[in-house]
Design an enzyme around this catalytic site. Structure first.
Site, PDB file in Angstrom:
ATOM      1  N   LYS A 189      -0.821  33.816 103.158  1.00  0.00           N
ATOM      2  CA  LYS A 189      -0.494  34.106 101.758  1.00  0.00           C
ATOM      3  C   LYS A 189      -1.507  35.100 101.191  1.00  0.00           C
ATOM      4  O   LYS A 189      -2.646  35.142 101.648  1.00  0.00           O
ATOM      5  CB  LYS A 189      -0.605  32.807 100.928  1.00  0.00           C
ATOM      6  CG  LYS A 189       0.524  31.834 101.104  1.00  0.00           C
ATOM      7  CD  LYS A 189       0.333  30.625 100.186  1.00  0.00           C
ATOM      8  CE  LYS A 189       1.427  29.595 100.367  1.00  0.00           C
ATOM      9  NZ  LYS A 189       2.782  30.074 100.035  1.00  0.00           N
TER      10      LYS A 189
ATOM     11  N   ARG B 177       9.358  22.575 105.279  1.00  0.00           N
ATOM     12  CA  ARG B 177      10.626  22.145 105.881  1.00  0.00           C
ATOM     13  C   ARG B 177      10.426  21.657 107.323  1.00  0.00           C
ATOM     14  O   ARG B 177      11.205  20.863 107.829  1.00  0.00           O
ATOM     15  CB  ARG B 177      11.642  23.287 105.804  1.00  0.00           C
ATOM     16  CG  ARG B 177      11.224  24.537 106.508  1.00  0.00           C
ATOM     17  CD  ARG B 177      12.017  25.759 106.079  1.00  0.00           C
ATOM     18  NE  ARG B 177      11.610  26.282 104.779  1.00  0.00           N
ATOM     19  CZ  ARG B 177      12.213  27.281 104.145  1.00  0.00           C
ATOM     20  NH1 ARG B 177      13.250  27.883 104.706  1.00  0.00           N
ATOM     21  NH2 ARG B 177      11.792  27.693 102.973  1.00  0.00           N
TER      22      ARG B 177
HETATM   23  N1  BES Z   1       4.121  25.694  99.328  1.00  0.00           N
HETATM   24  C1  BES Z   1       4.953  26.836  99.291  1.00  0.00           C
HETATM   25  C2  BES Z   1       5.918  26.830  98.109  1.00  0.00           C
HETATM   26  C3  BES Z   1       5.316  27.044  96.752  1.00  0.00           C
HETATM   27  C4  BES Z   1       5.147  28.318  96.261  1.00  0.00           C
HETATM   28  C5  BES Z   1       5.003  25.982  95.975  1.00  0.00           C
HETATM   29  C6  BES Z   1       4.634  28.501  94.996  1.00  0.00           C
HETATM   30  C7  BES Z   1       4.489  26.163  94.719  1.00  0.00           C
HETATM   31  C8  BES Z   1       4.309  27.416  94.221  1.00  0.00           C
HETATM   32  C9  BES Z   1       5.812  26.907 100.548  1.00  0.00           C
HETATM   33  O1  BES Z   1       5.290  26.353 101.681  1.00  0.00           O
HETATM   34  C10 BES Z   1       6.052  28.355 100.807  1.00  0.00           C
HETATM   35  O2  BES Z   1       5.128  29.054 101.011  1.00  0.00           O
HETATM   36  N2  BES Z   1       7.303  28.739 100.789  1.00  0.00           N
HETATM   37  C11 BES Z   1       7.666  30.090 100.978  1.00  0.00           C
HETATM   38  C12 BES Z   1       8.931  30.088 101.804  1.00  0.00           C
HETATM   39  C13 BES Z   1       9.315  31.411 102.360  1.00  0.00           C
HETATM   40  C14 BES Z   1       8.307  31.879 103.375  1.00  0.00           C
HETATM   41  C15 BES Z   1      10.674  31.283 102.969  1.00  0.00           C
HETATM   42  C16 BES Z   1       7.921  30.736  99.628  1.00  0.00           C
HETATM   43  O3  BES Z   1       8.373  30.073  98.711  1.00  0.00           O
HETATM   44  O4  BES Z   1       7.607  31.906  99.481  1.00  0.00           O
HETATM   45 ZN    ZN Z   2       4.038  27.678 102.794  1.00  0.00          ZN
END
Ligand code: BES
Ligand code: ZN
Ligand code: ZN
Length: 497
Positions: free
Chosen positions: A268, A342
């Protein structure tokens, strides 16, 4: 917060006076209990329109020989339902300052037990701060708040019982908030498991089982293992069973417990990454719900499963391109290691099938896309059963925790199974509808009853709390940090819904 209930108008400490919008004087039946000078002062404020008693407004009346008081607005009388009372109760705590002291007496007259309880609940919910990591001078340490609720005579026994029950539920919400707020260097998968283990000792009817890293590997929990193996803090699954010897089906709750989500190899961006300590919000929700049920003496059977892992980039981490085999036997092509929630849930949902669920609900801070769709105002709610989805929506409304219905469309499911190399993939084809494709992905791992290939799929709902577990701006019950959302929703669903 210490609470007590008594009939009559004996005032101890600061007087709290809930008022309907437009009240021009202290209600007649409360006048006799008030010190004359305080009564005169408050009546003058009200008759001159200096306090309008709008929803969530407060006014402190400090000084004078009659003692201190806080007026609190309930808003318009015809709209003053339990939600308005809950918010008013929370507003009192939010507005509380040093001169008010720590002893309060709330004066109620002609108010239903439901509304009085909600007011007390609002006060208790808002009486929370997370300052474990702050150095404190001894003088700064505040004594515990003590509140007496004075109600009309004859209501005290029921009100007392309802408030005590509420205290149990609030302890669950506060546990969920504590877990969410805990820094990730102290709350890692095994620390969560240890805390659950210690917690269970306080209750005879609860059992906690920990499936450690080695056991998870042996069992074939390929999703949990793949996400957690990149960290020195190894993953685990924690299973909570309440009243396990009771016969029959039971609710099974499943929680995403990523104690820190860096994104893994699909790292990230750095800005705001600290917030990813909240990525264990789903596991906090189910742990908090178990506490709420246990503390209130719930005697039904309930199971909760938390999938704990830390998502780190390292030479042991999974890669984009990997193919993993989950507990269900289904294989997943990893296309983005940041779509890790997931993966751990795929094993948690499949495992849930072992407990003969009446239904399964999973909770997860799953997607940023859900925050884009619903902001911090509502949780995304998906289900394979419309009636069940409505029940959860209604339970949320009953406690003022909004969960908004979202679609499970076959097209989303198809998008997630389109892998050239595996049964399914952990990323949608494009960025659109990311919260829905994630939900559709999870559905593939909800077992049929008795794991029967040709059987019916177990009733299931998915709640994406990415926007609601923290960042709440309009939630009167929460000042900042983790919200503990949906402990009360699910408590309501299980006990009354
Ligand atoms: N933990 C994050 C989701 C999240 C994002 C929670 C912002 C709270 C605030 C999750 O694991 C994630 O990173 N999801 C990605 C999925 C994508 C790579 C398909 C996302 O939401 O960008
Ligand atoms: Zn994530
Ligand atoms: Zn995550």
């Amino acid at each position: 917060m210490k609470v007590s209930v008594s009939p009559g108008h004996n005032i101890n400490g600061t007087l709290i006076l809930p008022l309907h919008q437009g009240a021009e004087s202290v209600p007649e039946s409360l006048q006799e209990g008030l010190h004359t000078s305080l009564k005169t002062q408050i009546n003058r404020i009200l008759s001159e329109g200096d306090f309008k008693a709008k929803a969530k407004s407060t006014l402190s009346v400090i000084g004078g020989e009659g003692g201190k008081a806080m007026l609190v607005g309930l808003g318009k009388e015809d709209k003053a339902d339990a939600h308005a009372f809950r918010k008013a109760g929370a507003s009192v705590i939010a507005a509380r300052k040093k001169p008010h002291g720590t002893d309060f007496t709330v004066l109620f007259t002609g108010v239903s037990v439901d509304c009085m309880t909600a007011f007390a609940e609002g006060m208790m919910l808002r009486d929370y701060s997370y300052d474990k990591y702050k150095q404190q001078d001894e003088d700064d340490e505040e004594a515990e708040i003590s509140v007496r609720f004075n109600c009309d005579s004859g209501m005290e026994t029921e009100l007392d019982a309802r408030i005590i029950n509420c205290q149990g539920v609030v302890s669950g919400v506060h546990l969920s908030r504590d877990l969410g707020n805990c820094p990730p260097n102290d709350l890692y998968p095994e620390a969560f498991a240890d805390q659950a283990w210690e917690w269970a000792k306080a209750y005879d009817n609860v059992e906690v089982t920990i499936i450690n890293y080695d056991q998870a590997m042996k069992a074939g929990m390929g999703g949990l293992v793949a996400v957690g193996m990149g960290s020195a803090r190894k993953p685990c699954m924690v299973i909570f069973e309440m009243n396990k010897d009771k016969p029959g089906r039971c609710p099974v709750l499943v929680g995403k417990g990523i104690t820190f989500d860096t994104g893994g190899i699909s790292l990230k961006p750095g800005a705001g990454m600290d917030e990813m300590k909240y990525d264990m919000g789903g596991s906090a929700t189910v742990f908090g719900t178990m506490e709420a049920l246990a503390a209130t003496g719930y005697d039904g059977k309930v199971v909760a499963i938390t999938c704990m892992a830390e998502n780190m980039p390292s030479s042991n981490a999974q890669r984009p391109g990997d193919v993993i085999t989950t507990l269900s036997g289904k294989t997943i092509e990893i296309l983005n290691t940041d779509a890790e929630g997931r993966l751990v849930l795929s094993d948690g949902l499949w495992k849930a099938g072992e407990f003969d669920p009446e239904y399964i609900i999973d909770f997860a801070t799953l997607t940023g896309a859900c925050v884009v769709a619903l902001g911090h105002e509502a949780t995304g709610l998906w289900s394979n059963d419309e009636d069940f989805r409505t029940r959860i929506h209604d339970a949320g409304n009953a406690v003022d925790e909004l969960a908004w219905p979202m679609p499970l469309l076959p097209a989303f499911e198809k998008e997630m199974t389109d892998s050239k190399i595996a049964d399914t993939r952990n990323l949608g084809a494009g960025r659109w509808g990311g919260a829905n494709t994630a939900a559709a992905f999870l559905k593939q791992f909800v077992p049929n009853r008795g794991y029967d290939k040709d059987g019916e799929q177990i009733t299931w709902a998915h709640m994406d709390i990415a926007g609601t577990f923290w960042g709440a701006k309009t939630n009167t019950m929460v000042k900042n940090g983790a919200t503990g959302v949906h402990v009360r929703t699910i408590y309501h669903l299980i006990t009354q819904g």
